[in-house]
Design a protein around this motif. Structure first.
Motif, PDB file in Angstrom:
ATOM      1  N   PRO A 179       0.854  -1.189   0.000  1.00  0.00           N
ATOM      2  CA  PRO A 179       0.000   0.000   0.000  1.00  0.00           C
ATOM      3  C   PRO A 179       0.889   1.238   0.000  1.00  0.00           C
ATOM      4  N   ARG A 180       0.602   2.162  -0.863  1.00  0.00           N
ATOM      5  CA  ARG A 180       1.446   3.344  -0.948  1.00  0.00           C
ATOM      6  C   ARG A 180       1.173   4.273   0.223  1.00  0.00           C
ATOM      7  N   THR A 181       2.227   4.777   0.758  1.00  0.00           N
ATOM      8  CA  THR A 181       2.057   5.763   1.805  1.00  0.00           C
ATOM      9  C   THR A 181       2.151   7.129   1.171  1.00  0.00           C
ATOM     10  N   ARG A 182       1.049   7.832   1.170  1.00  0.00           N
ATOM     11  CA  ARG A 182       1.122   9.204   0.669  1.00  0.00           C
ATOM     12  C   ARG A 182       1.224  10.080   1.900  1.00  0.00           C
ATOM     13  N   PRO A 183       2.206  10.966   1.919  1.00  0.00           N
ATOM     14  CA  PRO A 183       2.362  11.800   3.098  1.00  0.00           C
ATOM     15  C   PRO A 183       1.115  12.639   3.303  1.00  0.00           C
ATOM     16  N   LEU A 184       0.716  12.783   4.519  1.00  0.00           N
ATOM     17  CA  LEU A 184      -0.469  13.583   4.782  1.00  0.00           C
ATOM     18  C   LEU A 184      -0.089  15.043   4.837  1.00  0.00           C
ATOM     19  N   ALA A 185      -1.021  15.878   4.513  1.00  0.00           N
ATOM     20  CA  ALA A 185      -0.753  17.310   4.506  1.00  0.00           C
ATOM     21  C   ALA A 185      -0.696  17.833   5.932  1.00  0.00           C
ATOM     22  N   PHE A 186       0.127  18.841   6.133  1.00  0.00           N
ATOM     23  CA  PHE A 186       0.197  19.463   7.448  1.00  0.00           C
ATOM     24  C   PHE A 186      -0.832  20.576   7.528  1.00  0.00           C
ATOM     25  N   ARG A 187      -1.458  20.639   8.691  1.00  0.00           N
ATOM     26  CA  ARG A 187      -2.515  21.619   8.868  1.00  0.00           C
ATOM     27  C   ARG A 187      -1.928  23.022   9.040  1.00  0.00           C
ATOM     28  N   ASP A 188      -0.967  23.117   9.920  1.00  0.00           N
ATOM     29  CA  ASP A 188      -0.353  24.416  10.179  1.00  0.00           C
ATOM     30  C   ASP A 188       1.072  24.202  10.689  1.00  0.00           C
ATOM     31  N   ILE A 189       1.718  25.319  11.035  1.00  0.00           N
ATOM     32  CA  ILE A 189       3.099  25.243  11.452  1.00  0.00           C
ATOM     33  C   ILE A 189       3.278  24.357  12.677  1.00  0.00           C
ATOM     34  N   ASP A 190       2.390  24.481  13.627  1.00  0.00           N
ATOM     35  CA  ASP A 190       2.528  23.677  14.843  1.00  0.00           C
ATOM     36  C   ASP A 190       2.409  22.195  14.534  1.00  0.00           C
ATOM     37  N   ASP A 191       1.622  21.913  13.517  1.00  0.00           N
ATOM     38  CA  ASP A 191       1.468  20.550  13.071  1.00  0.00           C
ATOM     39  C   ASP A 191       2.809  20.016  12.564  1.00  0.00           C
ATOM     40  N   VAL A 192       3.495  20.855  11.811  1.00  0.00           N
ATOM     41  CA  VAL A 192       4.810  20.450  11.312  1.00  0.00           C
ATOM     42  C   VAL A 192       5.780  20.334  12.477  1.00  0.00           C
ATOM     43  N   ALA A 193       5.703  21.298  13.374  1.00  0.00           N
ATOM     44  CA  ALA A 193       6.601  21.288  14.529  1.00  0.00           C
ATOM     45  C   ALA A 193       6.504  19.955  15.266  1.00  0.00           C
ATOM     46  N   ARG A 194       5.284  19.531  15.495  1.00  0.00           N
ATOM     47  CA  ARG A 194       5.081  18.238  16.151  1.00  0.00           C
ATOM     48  C   ARG A 194       5.782  17.132  15.383  1.00  0.00           C
ATOM     49  N   ALA A 195       5.537  17.102  14.079  1.00  0.00           N
ATOM     50  CA  ALA A 195       6.098  16.024  13.260  1.00  0.00           C
ATOM     51  C   ALA A 195       7.620  16.044  13.291  1.00  0.00           C
ATOM     52  N   VAL A 196       8.170  17.255  13.212  1.00  0.00           N
ATOM     53  CA  VAL A 196       9.628  17.376  13.195  1.00  0.00           C
ATOM     54  C   VAL A 196      10.209  16.863  14.511  1.00  0.00           C
ATOM     55  N   ARG A 197       9.614  17.266  15.607  1.00  0.00           N
ATOM     56  CA  ARG A 197      10.125  16.802  16.897  1.00  0.00           C
ATOM     57  C   ARG A 197       9.911  15.304  17.058  1.00  0.00           C
ATOM     58  N   ALA A 198       8.777  14.844  16.583  1.00  0.00           N
ATOM     59  CA  ALA A 198       8.502  13.410  16.680  1.00  0.00           C
ATOM     60  C   ALA A 198       9.538  12.613  15.902  1.00  0.00           C
ATOM     61  N   ALA A 199      10.056  13.232  14.842  1.00  0.00           N
ATOM     62  CA  ALA A 199      11.048  12.540  14.026  1.00  0.00           C
ATOM     63  C   ALA A 199      12.449  12.717  14.598  1.00  0.00           C
ATOM     64  N   GLY A 200      12.535  13.364  15.743  1.00  0.00           N
ATOM     65  CA  GLY A 200      13.835  13.512  16.386  1.00  0.00           C
ATOM     66  C   GLY A 200      14.572  14.781  16.009  1.00  0.00           C
ATOM     67  N   GLY A 201      13.893  15.702  15.330  1.00  0.00           N
ATOM     68  CA  GLY A 201      14.554  16.936  14.920  1.00  0.00           C
ATOM     69  C   GLY A 201      14.241  18.078  15.866  1.00  0.00           C
ATOM     70  N   ARG A 202      14.974  19.153  15.696  1.00  0.00           N
ATOM     71  CA  ARG A 202      14.704  20.338  16.518  1.00  0.00           C
ATOM     72  C   ARG A 202      13.922  21.344  15.705  1.00  0.00           C
ATOM     73  N   PHE A 203      13.095  22.072  16.397  1.00  0.00           N
ATOM     74  CA  PHE A 203      12.274  23.056  15.691  1.00  0.00           C
ATOM     75  C   PHE A 203      12.750  24.453  16.042  1.00  0.00           C
ATOM     76  N   SER A 204      13.748  24.875  15.325  1.00  0.00           N
ATOM     77  CA  SER A 204      14.360  26.175  15.612  1.00  0.00           C
ATOM     78  C   SER A 204      13.638  27.290  14.865  1.00  0.00           C
ATOM     79  N   MET A 205      14.007  28.521  15.199  1.00  0.00           N
ATOM     80  CA  MET A 205      13.382  29.668  14.561  1.00  0.00           C
ATOM     81  C   MET A 205      13.656  29.706  13.059  1.00  0.00           C
ATOM     82  N   PRO A 206      14.888  29.512  12.612  1.00  0.00           N
ATOM     83  CA  PRO A 206      15.113  29.494  11.159  1.00  0.00           C
ATOM     84  C   PRO A 206      14.253  28.440  10.462  1.00  0.00           C
ATOM     85  N   ARG A 207      14.144  27.294  11.047  1.00  0.00           N
ATOM     86  CA  ARG A 207      13.338  26.247  10.419  1.00  0.00           C
ATOM     87  C   ARG A 207      11.872  26.660  10.381  1.00  0.00           C
TER      88      ARG A 207
END
Lengths: 152, 152
Positions: B5-33
């Motif tokens: 089954p193909r995994t199509r990435p889901l759309a992010f709702r807003d910035i905080d949504d991305v922030a969550r995903a980034v942190r969940a993936a082990g990344g940092r959510f800095s101001m430049p990002r």
DNA sequence: TTACTTGCAAATCTTTTGCCGGTGT
DNA sequence: ACACCGGCAAAAGATTTGCAAGTAA
């Protein structure tokens, strides 16, 4: 919507064959251009301008290679093969035994015979009316291994 | 070779949504990002690093933009969109996973919903084991009109 | 002859890297 | 605290351009 017979550019037999075509198209067939074409003939994959420059018998200025490739493209002898990141690549027109599947993760490129994509092309033409030339762009995605790694 | 089954990435709702995903993936959510992501959110097309740099509220060093885009790609928030020549472009993952059919003669571009290519993708995966992302490259060829003109 | 090409040098554009101080978690 | 990240500067990589001399047709 039927699928019309596809026109695949014909392959050039040898350098003189290209020379004829280039002149017929109103271009000049200079020594640098001959050398660039020889390098492409000898290659078994699309080459970057830099690779062409390193493979020619007599050294050529990079600017000359770039200009030769661009002119030869205009004249219908050479085609760009975009491969995602990195420098541009070029191949002889009609050197069509090759279409590519590129993996964006591991960078491996699988070469396939054009016939193996005929059904897919037919399908796209039936669905959208587009006659796709996979030889200009590779099909980019994940190879089996990287796709598996992603699923894991 | 089954097609998973193909995994199509889901759309992010807003910035905080991305922030969550980034942190969940082990990344940092800095101001430049955050600023880079805001620029991509606001854009209606894939942006080059240079465009991102010009659109962010507070100026960012080009090196920072490049590094942010690469990290965010690794973290699954951003994807590259190759368009042939020119500098690399990036878009938010899931942001209008448009797929394109481009005509190399008349330059018209047809946009299609990803589902319309699902069968073709499945076919390619079954045949070659490649999981192709048409959204990274357009399918280049001749549109129906230009193909007809060629046949004539 | 005459327009198109080449080689060279320099400029431009895009992207990467080293280093160190700063910061997210 | 500690590993990762950002800014600056410099380098590397890729491609383009101006110009005078050369050459294919």
């Amino acid at each position: 919507m039927t699928h019309a017979p596809r026109t695949r550019p014909l392959a050039f037999r040898d350098i003189d064959d290209v020379a004829r075509a280039v002149r017929a198209a109103g271009g000049r067939f200079s020594m640098p251009r001959r050398r660039v074409l020889e390098a492409l003939f000898a290659a078994d994959e699309p080459l970057t301008a830099e690779q062409v420059g390193r493979r020619v018998s007599e050294p050529l200025d990079p600017a000359t290679v770039y200009r030769a490739l661009e002119s030869l493209e205009q004249l219908g002898a050479v085609r760009p093969v975009h491969a995602g990141h990195g420098p541009g690549r070029y191949a002889l027109v009609g050197d069509g035994e090759r279409e590519y599947l590129a993996c964006e993760r591991c960078r491996r490129v699988t070469t396939v015979a054009p016939e193996r994509l005929d059904e897919i092309r037919a399908r796209i033409e039936a669905d959208f009316g587009y006659r796709v030339a996979f030889s200009h762009f590779p099909l980019v995605g994940l190879c089996a291994d990287c796709a598996a790694a992603t699923d894991a």
